[in-house]
Enzyme design. Sequence first.
Site, short mmCIF file in Angstrom:
data_model
loop_
_atom_site.label_atom_id
_atom_site.label_comp_id
_atom_site.label_asym_id
_atom_site.label_seq_id
_atom_site.Cartn_x
_atom_site.Cartn_y
_atom_site.Cartn_z
N HIS A 95 0.85 -1.19 0.00
CA HIS A 95 0.00 0.00 0.00
C HIS A 95 0.89 1.24 0.00
CE1 HIS A 95 -2.86 2.99 1.44
NE2 HIS A 95 -3.83 2.14 1.12
N ASP A 135 -12.58 2.93 -1.21
CA ASP A 135 -11.82 3.19 0.01
C ASP A 135 -12.41 4.41 0.70
OD1 ASP A 135 -9.79 2.91 1.85
OD2 ASP A 135 -8.31 3.96 0.65
N HIS A 136 -12.67 4.29 1.95
CA HIS A 136 -13.24 5.36 2.78
C HIS A 136 -14.54 5.89 2.16
CE1 HIS A 136 -8.85 6.26 4.22
NE2 HIS A 136 -9.24 5.03 4.45
N CYS A 165 -3.57 2.65 -4.62
CA CYS A 165 -4.50 3.43 -3.79
C CYS A 165 -4.53 4.85 -4.32
CB CYS A 165 -4.08 3.42 -2.32
SG CYS A 165 -5.20 4.43 -1.33
N HIS A 224 -7.56 0.51 -4.86
CA HIS A 224 -8.38 1.26 -3.89
C HIS A 224 -8.88 2.51 -4.59
CE1 HIS A 224 -6.42 -0.19 0.18
NE2 HIS A 224 -7.02 -1.17 -0.48
N TYR A 244 -14.55 4.21 7.56
CA TYR A 244 -15.25 3.03 7.06
C TYR A 244 -16.74 3.03 7.42
CZ TYR A 244 -10.72 1.51 5.53
OH TYR A 244 -9.51 1.45 4.88
C1 DNO Z 1 -6.53 2.96 5.67
C2 DNO Z 1 -5.93 1.86 4.91
C3 DNO Z 1 -4.55 1.44 5.39
C4 DNO Z 1 -4.14 0.14 4.71
C5 DNO Z 1 -2.81 -0.38 5.16
C6 DNO Z 1 -2.41 -1.59 4.36
O1 DNO Z 1 -7.67 3.24 5.53
O2 DNO Z 1 -5.91 2.15 3.57
O3 DNO Z 1 -4.56 1.27 6.77
O4 DNO Z 1 -5.08 -0.84 4.99
O5 DNO Z 1 -1.83 0.58 5.06
O6 DNO Z 1 -1.40 -2.25 5.02
#
Ligand code: DNO
Length: 392
Positions: free
Chosen positions: A240, A348-349, A278, A305, A365
Amino acid sequence: MEKTWRWFGKNDKITLGMLRQIGVEGIVTALHAVPNGEIWTVEAIDDLKQYIEAHGLRWSVVESLPVSEAIKYGGADRDRLIENYKVSLANLGKCGVRTVCYNFMPVIDWIRTDLQHPWADGTSSLYFDRIRFAYFDLKILQRVGAEADYSSEELAKVAELDTRITEAEKDELVDAIIVKTQGFVNGNIKESDKNPVALFRNLLALYDGIDREALRANMSYFLAAIMPVCDEYGINMCVHPDDPPFQVLGLPRIVTDEADIAWFLHAVDNPHNGLTFCAGSLSAGEHNNTVSLAREFASRTHFVHLRSTEAMPGGNFIESSHLGGRGHLIELIRIFERERPDLPMRVDHGRMMLGDEDKGYNAGYSFHGRMFALAQVEGMMAVVQNEIENEK
Ligand code: DNO
C-alpha cells in the site's frame, strides 16, 4: 473489476448479508484478532473463509498481513518474524487466498488530523491539516529537531494556534493521529492504551538512524525472503502506498511517488511483488499524477483502492467525492477495466452521512458513505464497460 468491500470480521456491524444486498462480490479482510507477528493458522484462515463463502461471497484480498516493526527497522528478531510471515503466507496459499496487501510505513500507517471535517451539506469526511499536524509534532510529541521540518511561516502559525487551542482539541488531535486511525488496522497503538504519546515516542526511537536507504534495504530483504513462498503458492503481494505520500515525523517513507514505486518493483523483480494502487493515498501528494501512474504500473498492480482527495492551500488535503478531486477515478477505471479487468477493487473510505456518525464505525469506514461511493464507482464502471463493448 471485482467489487470488493473491506469488512472487519464477524463482529463488524456491517454484516455480510448487508453487503450481498448492495452488490458486493468479494471480501477484503484480515484475521484481526491475531497479534502482529504471530502465525495465521490454516484452521483460523479456513474458518473465516468458510464463513464468508457461506454468505455467497469470496475472500478476495487480505488487508493486511501486517509487517512487524522489527522487519521494517531491521531488528534482531527480524528473521524469526519473516519466517512467521512466510508460514502465514503459505497457509493463506493452501486455503486459496492469494492477494495480500501490506504496507512498509514505519510506526504510523495512514495519517489524518480530523476524522469528521464538516461539509456544508451536513456530511463529513476525513481531513489532513498541516498546521495541526505540525502542532502535534512540535507541541504534543515535542520531537527533537522537528522545527527543521517546517517553514518559518508554518512555525508562526503553530505558535498562533498554541494561543487558542483547547485541551479537548489537543486530545482529539492525539486521538485522530495515533489512536483512532491506527488500532483497527493492526497498528501499534490501541484505544485501550493509557499513554499513547509516550508509547509513540518509544516507537519512533526504534528508527533512530534509519534513513530512506536503510528502510529500502530492509524492504528488499523482506521481499526477497518471501518471494519463494509467493512463487510456490501463487501469492500476489501488493504494498500500500504511504498515506500521505511524503516524509513525516522524521520517519523515512519509501512508497510515495513514481520513482519509489519503480524502485521496489525493480529491486525484487518478480511479478508477485506488486502494488496496491491506492488512488486516494497517491493523489494526496501534489507531485503524483494518478492517471500516468496507473498507465505505468497497471501491469504490476494486484489490488485497486478507489478514493479521491483534493489538495488545498498550505499542504492540507481533504477526502473528496469519488467523482471529483485529484484521483481522476473515471480515467483510472478506464485504464484498469481495459488492462486488468480481473483485479479486485474496493471503494476506500467514504463520507459519514445519514446516521453513520452514531454507529461507532472505524474511521473512514462508514456504511452509507461507502455504499454511496460504491454506487458511484459502479456507475462509472458500467459506462466504461459499455465503451469497451462498443469498441468491439
Ligand atoms: C486505511 C488503509 C490502510 C491500509 C494499510 C495496508 O484506511 O488504507 O490502513 O489498509 O496501510 O497495510
